[in-house]
Design a protein around this motif. Sequence first.
Motif, PDB file in Angstrom:
ATOM      1  N   HIS A   8      33.956-102.533  70.510  1.00  0.00           N
ATOM      2  CA  HIS A   8      32.940-103.447  70.982  1.00  0.00           C
ATOM      3  C   HIS A   8      33.236-104.782  71.390  1.00  0.00           C
ATOM      4  N   THR A   9      34.580-105.071  71.690  1.00  0.00           N
ATOM      5  CA  THR A   9      34.994-106.229  72.067  1.00  0.00           C
ATOM      6  C   THR A   9      35.227-106.275  73.472  1.00  0.00           C
ATOM      7  N   THR A  10      34.438-107.455  74.234  1.00  0.00           N
ATOM      8  CA  THR A  10      34.491-107.605  75.578  1.00  0.00           C
ATOM      9  C   THR A  10      35.904-107.688  76.013  1.00  0.00           C
ATOM     10  N   GLY A  11      36.675-108.742  75.392  1.00  0.00           N
ATOM     11  CA  GLY A  11      38.085-108.940  75.907  1.00  0.00           C
ATOM     12  C   GLY A  11      38.746-107.924  76.070  1.00  0.00           C
ATOM     13  N   ILE A  12      38.841-106.892  75.097  1.00  0.00           N
ATOM     14  CA  ILE A  12      39.770-105.751  75.168  1.00  0.00           C
ATOM     15  C   ILE A  12      39.451-104.723  76.475  1.00  0.00           C
ATOM     16  N   GLN A  13      38.240-104.679  76.675  1.00  0.00           N
ATOM     17  CA  GLN A  13      37.849-103.930  77.982  1.00  0.00           C
ATOM     18  C   GLN A  13      38.164-104.624  79.033  1.00  0.00           C
ATOM     19  N   GLN A  14      37.755-105.929  79.238  1.00  0.00           N
ATOM     20  CA  GLN A  14      38.033-106.699  80.447  1.00  0.00           C
ATOM     21  C   GLN A  14      39.735-106.819  80.673  1.00  0.00           C
ATOM     22  N   THR A  15      40.524-106.852  79.657  1.00  0.00           N
ATOM     23  CA  THR A  15      42.084-106.974  79.805  1.00  0.00           C
ATOM     24  C   THR A  15      42.564-105.499  80.223  1.00  0.00           C
ATOM     25  N   LEU A  16      41.984-104.646  79.949  1.00  0.00           N
ATOM     26  CA  LEU A  16      42.176-103.161  80.319  1.00  0.00           C
ATOM     27  C   LEU A  16      42.087-102.910  81.685  1.00  0.00           C
ATOM     28  N   GLY A  17      40.717-103.695  82.223  1.00  0.00           N
ATOM     29  CA  GLY A  17      40.357-103.737  83.651  1.00  0.00           C
ATOM     30  C   GLY A  17      41.324-104.554  84.293  1.00  0.00           C
ATOM     31  N   HIS A  18      41.927-105.540  84.029  1.00  0.00           N
ATOM     32  CA  HIS A  18      42.802-106.347  84.855  1.00  0.00           C
ATOM     33  C   HIS A  18      44.062-105.482  84.719  1.00  0.00           C
ATOM     34  N   ALA A  69      39.517 -99.700  86.820  1.00  0.00           N
ATOM     35  CA  ALA A  69      39.069-100.862  86.616  1.00  0.00           C
ATOM     36  C   ALA A  69      37.636-101.014  86.613  1.00  0.00           C
ATOM     37  N   GLU A  70      37.014-100.327  87.540  1.00  0.00           N
ATOM     38  CA  GLU A  70      35.431-100.757  87.576  1.00  0.00           C
ATOM     39  C   GLU A  70      34.778-100.030  86.366  1.00  0.00           C
ATOM     40  N   LYS A  71      35.443 -98.903  85.793  1.00  0.00           N
ATOM     41  CA  LYS A  71      35.034 -98.313  84.402  1.00  0.00           C
ATOM     42  C   LYS A  71      35.085 -99.290  83.398  1.00  0.00           C
ATOM     43  N   TYR A  72      36.286-100.015  83.183  1.00  0.00           N
ATOM     44  CA  TYR A  72      36.527-100.974  82.216  1.00  0.00           C
ATOM     45  C   TYR A  72      35.675-102.254  82.161  1.00  0.00           C
ATOM     46  N   PHE A  73      35.459-102.664  83.593  1.00  0.00           N
ATOM     47  CA  PHE A  73      34.646-103.715  83.752  1.00  0.00           C
ATOM     48  C   PHE A  73      33.089-103.431  83.532  1.00  0.00           C
ATOM     49  N   SER A  74      32.777-102.223  83.816  1.00  0.00           N
ATOM     50  CA  SER A  74      31.415-101.946  83.329  1.00  0.00           C
ATOM     51  C   SER A  74      31.169-102.052  82.030  1.00  0.00           C
ATOM     52  N   GLU A  75      32.120-101.368  81.113  1.00  0.00           N
ATOM     53  CA  GLU A  75      32.124-101.230  79.853  1.00  0.00           C
ATOM     54  C   GLU A  75      31.885-102.899  79.258  1.00  0.00           C
ATOM     55  N   ALA A  76      32.836-103.703  79.802  1.00  0.00           N
ATOM     56  CA  ALA A  76      32.623-105.148  79.238  1.00  0.00           C
ATOM     57  C   ALA A  76      31.608-105.728  79.614  1.00  0.00           C
ATOM     58  N   ARG A  77      30.834-105.335  80.966  1.00  0.00           N
ATOM     59  CA  ARG A  77      29.674-106.103  81.280  1.00  0.00           C
ATOM     60  C   ARG A  77      28.478-105.734  80.355  1.00  0.00           C
ATOM     61  N   LEU A  78      28.468-104.260  79.841  1.00  0.00           N
ATOM     62  CA  LEU A  78      27.452-103.722  79.058  1.00  0.00           C
ATOM     63  C   LEU A  78      27.471-104.660  77.607  1.00  0.00           C
ATOM     64  N   LEU A  79      28.888-104.911  77.433  1.00  0.00           N
ATOM     65  CA  LEU A  79      29.085-105.788  76.102  1.00  0.00           C
ATOM     66  C   LEU A  79      28.436-107.046  75.982  1.00  0.00           C
ATOM     67  N   SER A  80      28.987-107.705  77.235  1.00  0.00           N
ATOM     68  CA  SER A  80      28.498-109.305  77.573  1.00  0.00           C
ATOM     69  C   SER A  80      27.685-109.467  78.784  1.00  0.00           C
ATOM     70  N   PRO A  81      26.438-108.954  79.025  1.00  0.00           N
ATOM     71  CA  PRO A  81      25.885-108.745  80.219  1.00  0.00           C
ATOM     72  C   PRO A  81      25.625-110.305  80.731  1.00  0.00           C
ATOM     73  N   ASN A  82      25.911-111.280  80.105  1.00  0.00           N
ATOM     74  CA  ASN A  82      25.472-112.810  80.725  1.00  0.00           C
ATOM     75  C   ASN A  82      26.817-113.241  80.872  1.00  0.00           C
ATOM     76  N   GLU A  83      27.809-112.687  80.798  1.00  0.00           N
ATOM     77  CA  GLU A  83      29.237-113.543  81.001  1.00  0.00           C
ATOM     78  C   GLU A  83      29.559-113.547  82.517  1.00  0.00           C
ATOM     79  N   ASN A  84      29.492-114.470  83.473  1.00  0.00           N
ATOM     80  CA  ASN A  84      29.786-114.547  84.785  1.00  0.00           C
ATOM     81  C   ASN A  84      31.383-113.903  85.183  1.00  0.00           C
ATOM     82  N   GLN A 106      34.317-103.095  92.264  1.00  0.00           N
ATOM     83  CA  GLN A 106      33.550-102.124  92.876  1.00  0.00           C
ATOM     84  C   GLN A 106      34.042-102.078  94.558  1.00  0.00           C
ATOM     85  N   PHE A 107      34.130-103.374  94.885  1.00  0.00           N
ATOM     86  CA  PHE A 107      34.585-103.557  96.125  1.00  0.00           C
ATOM     87  C   PHE A 107      35.772-103.035  96.682  1.00  0.00           C
TER      88      PHE A 107
END
Length: 428
Positions: free
Chosen positions: A199-209, A220-235, A245-246
Amino acid sequence: MPSHTYRKSSINVTTDRLVRGALVAGGVLLMFWAVANVGGCGAGNGKYTTERKNAAKARIDGLKSQTEHQMGLQSLMAGNLEKAEKHADKAITLSDDIARNWVLKGRIKLEQSDLQQAELAFRKAQELDAKDVDAVYFQAVLAERVLQRDEALKLYQQAAEMDTQNPQYTLAAAEMLIDLGRVDEAEQYLLGKQQAFRHTTGIQQTLGHIAMLKNDYANAEKYFSEARLLSPNENDVMEDLARAQFLNSNWADAETSFAKLMKQDANKNRSDLAFMQAKCLMSLDRNAQARDVLVELTKTDWGKNNTEAWINLGQAAYTLRDSARLRLSFARTIAIAPDRHEGYVLKGLHLQRMGDLDGAEREFRKAIERQASAENHMLLGMAQSRNNKIEKARENFQQALQIDPGNHLATALSQQPERAAQLAGATE
């Protein structure tokens, strides 16, 4: 009567003397008791009283030290290093046996680039408390600062083992592995921790990177999508997701993400995001919207000299038969980047549409001089076919086939070059 009065007065005087005598005697007794008590009790309880006083002072100093530490930490976070150091020094003066006070001192020295004193402070903290994870962590930060990356990795991993509940240390170790070029190892390291930090955004985000570094845009899209669910307001998470996605050619979702990002005040002047949004719109055949975005973009300081922005505006304008924008686009592209082939391609397409086939041939040849691609040879061949130069057209189709043997259209047109004129007319 006088004798009675005399006796009464005598009785009163006598009584007063007795009272005064009793008070004096009592005072003497009290003084004797006090002296005896001081002498006797002092011999037996003085050490105990001193210890209690010392313990009380230590407790008070500890509380004061804790307050100074908190104030120092707040000043450090606020960037006021001078004030922070004063509080840290006071905290150490009050309690020099507390590891966290030395860690604070080291962090301040690190920010002041006094690396020698920072190292001494962190080591002092570790000597006082070998279990203080921050003493180890900031030694790792210091090692990374002086480019001792292997030492930094060892210390980051040590900190992660000391505190298995804080993802900060695990993430630092993974990022150090990435900096060392050990990307696969970093991925496996994080995957091994993923269950503990699911449930840690940073772990999913780093896996995306990491996935982005490996050009694995789907993951990358999958990991960032999970991070987005955990932190929907993080720009920054939303931006990571949009870029993935692009690059994964998920144009619809990417355009939606970029549109959301552009609505935020912090991103309203982000030309890079606007450009990617326009690319998405073009890929979705929403060329009119893409043109509007690109028109505004080419008015900005970023866009007015940006070759890619003008090329894409030209492509959108050609599709929309917007001749004015198309002419502006290829003129600007050629002016900014005369060595790029795209400006000449756009100009050749425009001239061909206007019926100037000789002019179109000339521009396509210029494009080939700058980039001899199969596509440019195909464009020149089509213009020649329309201009009744069938054999020359065949030569260009054959040249395209040599460059790209899998090009089925080049194969067909090299055999029947006259068909290119019909095809070119149908595509305009």
